[in-house]
Design a protein around this motif. Structure first.
Motif, PDB file in Angstrom:
ATOM      1  N   GLN A  77       0.849  -1.188   0.000  1.00  0.00           N
ATOM      2  CA  GLN A  77       0.000   0.000   0.000  1.00  0.00           C
ATOM      3  C   GLN A  77       0.891   1.247   0.000  1.00  0.00           C
ATOM      4  O   GLN A  77       1.449   1.639   1.028  1.00  0.00           O
ATOM      5  CB  GLN A  77      -0.924   0.005   1.221  1.00  0.00           C
ATOM      6  CG  GLN A  77      -1.960   1.114   1.184  1.00  0.00           C
ATOM      7  CD  GLN A  77      -2.792   1.174   2.450  1.00  0.00           C
ATOM      8  OE1 GLN A  77      -2.335   0.779   3.516  1.00  0.00           O
ATOM      9  NE2 GLN A  77      -4.022   1.677   2.340  1.00  0.00           N
ATOM     10  N   THR A  78       1.036   1.859  -1.142  1.00  0.00           N
ATOM     11  CA  THR A  78       1.946   3.007  -1.281  1.00  0.00           C
ATOM     12  C   THR A  78       1.554   4.148  -0.361  1.00  0.00           C
ATOM     13  O   THR A  78       2.398   4.743   0.324  1.00  0.00           O
ATOM     14  CB  THR A  78       1.961   3.489  -2.742  1.00  0.00           C
ATOM     15  OG1 THR A  78       2.296   2.394  -3.605  1.00  0.00           O
ATOM     16  CG2 THR A  78       2.980   4.599  -2.922  1.00  0.00           C
ATOM     17  N   THR A  79       0.260   4.454  -0.331  1.00  0.00           N
ATOM     18  CA  THR A  79      -0.240   5.559   0.492  1.00  0.00           C
ATOM     19  C   THR A  79      -1.229   5.019   1.514  1.00  0.00           C
ATOM     20  O   THR A  79      -2.128   4.250   1.170  1.00  0.00           O
ATOM     21  CB  THR A  79      -0.929   6.620  -0.378  1.00  0.00           C
ATOM     22  OG1 THR A  79      -0.010   7.067  -1.389  1.00  0.00           O
ATOM     23  CG2 THR A  79      -1.376   7.804   0.466  1.00  0.00           C
ATOM     24  N   HIS A  80      -1.069   5.405   2.763  1.00  0.00           N
ATOM     25  CA  HIS A  80      -1.908   4.872   3.834  1.00  0.00           C
ATOM     26  C   HIS A  80      -3.363   5.313   3.666  1.00  0.00           C
ATOM     27  O   HIS A  80      -3.671   6.246   2.933  1.00  0.00           O
ATOM     28  CB  HIS A  80      -1.374   5.304   5.200  1.00  0.00           C
ATOM     29  CG  HIS A  80      -1.534   6.774   5.467  1.00  0.00           C
ATOM     30  ND1 HIS A  80      -0.614   7.706   5.048  1.00  0.00           N
ATOM     31  CD2 HIS A  80      -2.515   7.470   6.108  1.00  0.00           C
ATOM     32  CE1 HIS A  80      -1.008   8.911   5.429  1.00  0.00           C
ATOM     33  NE2 HIS A  80      -2.163   8.787   6.074  1.00  0.00           N
ATOM     34  N   GLY A  81      -4.257   4.610   4.369  1.00  0.00           N
ATOM     35  CA  GLY A  81      -5.677   4.956   4.315  1.00  0.00           C
ATOM     36  C   GLY A  81      -6.540   3.712   4.279  1.00  0.00           C
ATOM     37  O   GLY A  81      -6.108   2.606   4.624  1.00  0.00           O
ATOM     38  N   ALA A  82      -7.778   3.888   3.849  1.00  0.00           N
ATOM     39  CA  ALA A  82      -8.727   2.780   3.788  1.00  0.00           C
ATOM     40  C   ALA A  82      -8.312   1.777   2.712  1.00  0.00           C
ATOM     41  O   ALA A  82      -7.836   2.164   1.642  1.00  0.00           O
ATOM     42  CB  ALA A  82     -10.133   3.314   3.501  1.00  0.00           C
TER      43      ALA A  82
END
Length: 467
Positions: A191-196
């Motif tokens: 997951q390159t960018t955190h979040g849902a």
């Protein structure tokens, strides 16, 4: 040490159970294909028929395993997830269950570039769990807070369902395990960018799946593998259907060479053909061992890494009703070299001296499968031989295993000299009766760097080393 801090898959192993066998085990010993390397992380997701009580994990490197999850699924199955980070090298994991258990199956995976924090300190959010139905089982993870996480998702069909004919991960996810026969699937994502984020896959039928997913923080840590040839993945699905005229299995190769060894027990059938819808397969050897079964060795070189393949094994005539074993190995840097067979009958206790095989070139890996009519293969003898089947030892010296009491093993060799597989048996005075044993050798692939590579998101291999 890895140089870029992106989590990379190193190896995996999925085990399964014989649905017609009651194990009643207090331990499950699970050997990976290769030694887990220093500083890397290992995750195990294990399933039982019921609650095992105060479950513990240990390994032959003395590492600490942290329990991240223990939950009962809708069908009554119990799932547990354990994690070991910053490990001392090891190969074999032992699960100990105070309450004896049946029908044990597990996923075990090694990654590098994972946070060195102990136990749950390496997690980014809580472990997610839930149930979801075909055709697209889905599980939402806890929203992550850190960029670059490794996401791992597991799915297990609540019952072995014939309508489950395929698994395909959702976009962005890479298949790790595809054990369609036993309703098991796993995949990972970076997951390159955190979040849902959610884990999911496409399948067939209407089955309900118990699902587990977790996120691990990335770090510039651990060890890249350098050994070639190398086992990336091994899988031991079990078939138990009557009068099969064919078996099929699916795999998305990560390496450049696939090997499969089969056992049709109590059968006079022979393999008439083997074919894949993507790669070219051939039968390398086959032998009958009376009631010990029909053992066969199959292989495919220069496979298309990253492309899902369905492999069909055709029998003539249809096989008889009995348990049937398959061991699948996904290899990197390997090319088929040689095959050999042996059969016999053992009517007294002790080790079984099985097949001998001589590689034609030095520096390779040899794989072997043995099928027996009675009792249990409990290991392979010799310091350099590595037993590959899960075992269930008991205090009284008896032993069952998760491979229908048959055995698989491998050995890495440096010289083109004869190799003899010798098999240990459980404590019994009567021997294993008739047996059938096959073996294959695989030398170092001479293919180009693309053929030695692995799919995106997995460590790449080129002639000069790992990058």
């Amino acid at each position: 040490m890895p140089g870029n801090g992106v989590p990379t898959f190193v190896q995996g192993f999925d085990t399964s159970y014989d649905p017609a066998s009651v194990t009643n085990a207090s331990q499950e010993i699970m050997p990976l294909g290769e030694t887990v390397l220093s500083g890397n992380a290992a995750v195990i997701c294990i399933q039982f028929n019921g609650n095992p009580g105060a479950l513990t994990m240990a390994d032959d490197g003395g590492n600490t395993w942290t329990a991240l999850l223990g939950v009962t699924g809708v069908g009554g199955e119990f799932f547990a997830v354990f994690l070991a980070t910053n490990v001392t090298p090891f190969r074999t994991i032992t699960a100990s269950m105070p309450t004896h258990q049946d029908f044990i199956q597990a996923f075990i995976d090694e990654f590098n570039n994972i946070s060195l924090a102990a136990g749950s300190g390496a997690l980014d959010g809580a472990v997610a769990t839930g149930t979801s139905a075909a055709p697209n089982p889905t599980l939402a993870l806890t929203a992550t807070a850190v960029d670059g996480d490794l996401l791992i998702g597991y799915g297990a069909c609540q019952t072995i369902d014939a309508s489950v004919t395929q698994f395909t991960p959702n976009a962005g996810w890479t298949e790790i395990h595809n054990n369609r026969q036993n309703g098991l699937f796993a995949a990972y994502n970076i997951q390159t960018t955190h979040g849902a984020v959610s884990f999911g896959f496409n399948t067939s039928g209407t089955a309900t799946f118990d699902m587990v997913a977790l996120a691990l923080k990335a770090a510039n840590a651990g060890t890249d593998p350098t050994k070639l040839p190398r086992i990336l993945r091994k899988s031991t699905p079990i078939y138990r259907n009557s009068a099969d005229s064919s078996w099929t299995f699916q795999i998305t190769p990560m390496g450049n060479c696939l090997a499969a060894m089969t056992l049709a027990v109590n059968s006079d059938a022979t393999i008439s053909s083997v074919s894949g819808n993507v790669n070219s397969w051939s039968k390398k050897a086959e032998i009958a061992g009376g009631a010990g079964g029909i053992a066969a060795a199959l292989a495919s070189d220069n496979v298309a890494a990253g492309t899902k393949e369905t492999v069909t094994i055709n029998f003539s005539p249809a096989t008889a009703t009995e348990c049937k074993n398959l061991a699948v190995y996904d290899l990197i840097g390997a090319a088929f070299d040689n095959a050999a067979t042996a059969s016999g009958q053992q009517l007294a206790g002790g080790d079984v001296t099985g097949v001998s095989i001589t590689p034609t070139i030095a520096n390779g890996t040899s794989l072997s499968l043995i099928g027996v009519n009675a009792h249990t293969i409990s290991g392979s003898t010799g310091a350099s031989f590595r037993y590959d089947a899960p075992n269930n030892p008991e205090a009284n010296g008896s032993c069952g295993n998760g491979f229908s009491d048959n055995g698989i093993a491998h050995i890495d060799y440096s010289s083109a000299s004869a190799i003899t597989f010798v098999w240990a048996t459980q404590a019994n005075p009567d021997g294993v009766d008739t047996w059938a044993n096959v073996a294959m050798t695989f030398g170092l692939s001479s293919g180009n760097s693309a053929n030695r590579g692995q799919v995106a998101g997995v460590t790449k291999q080129i002639a000069s080393g790992w990058v």
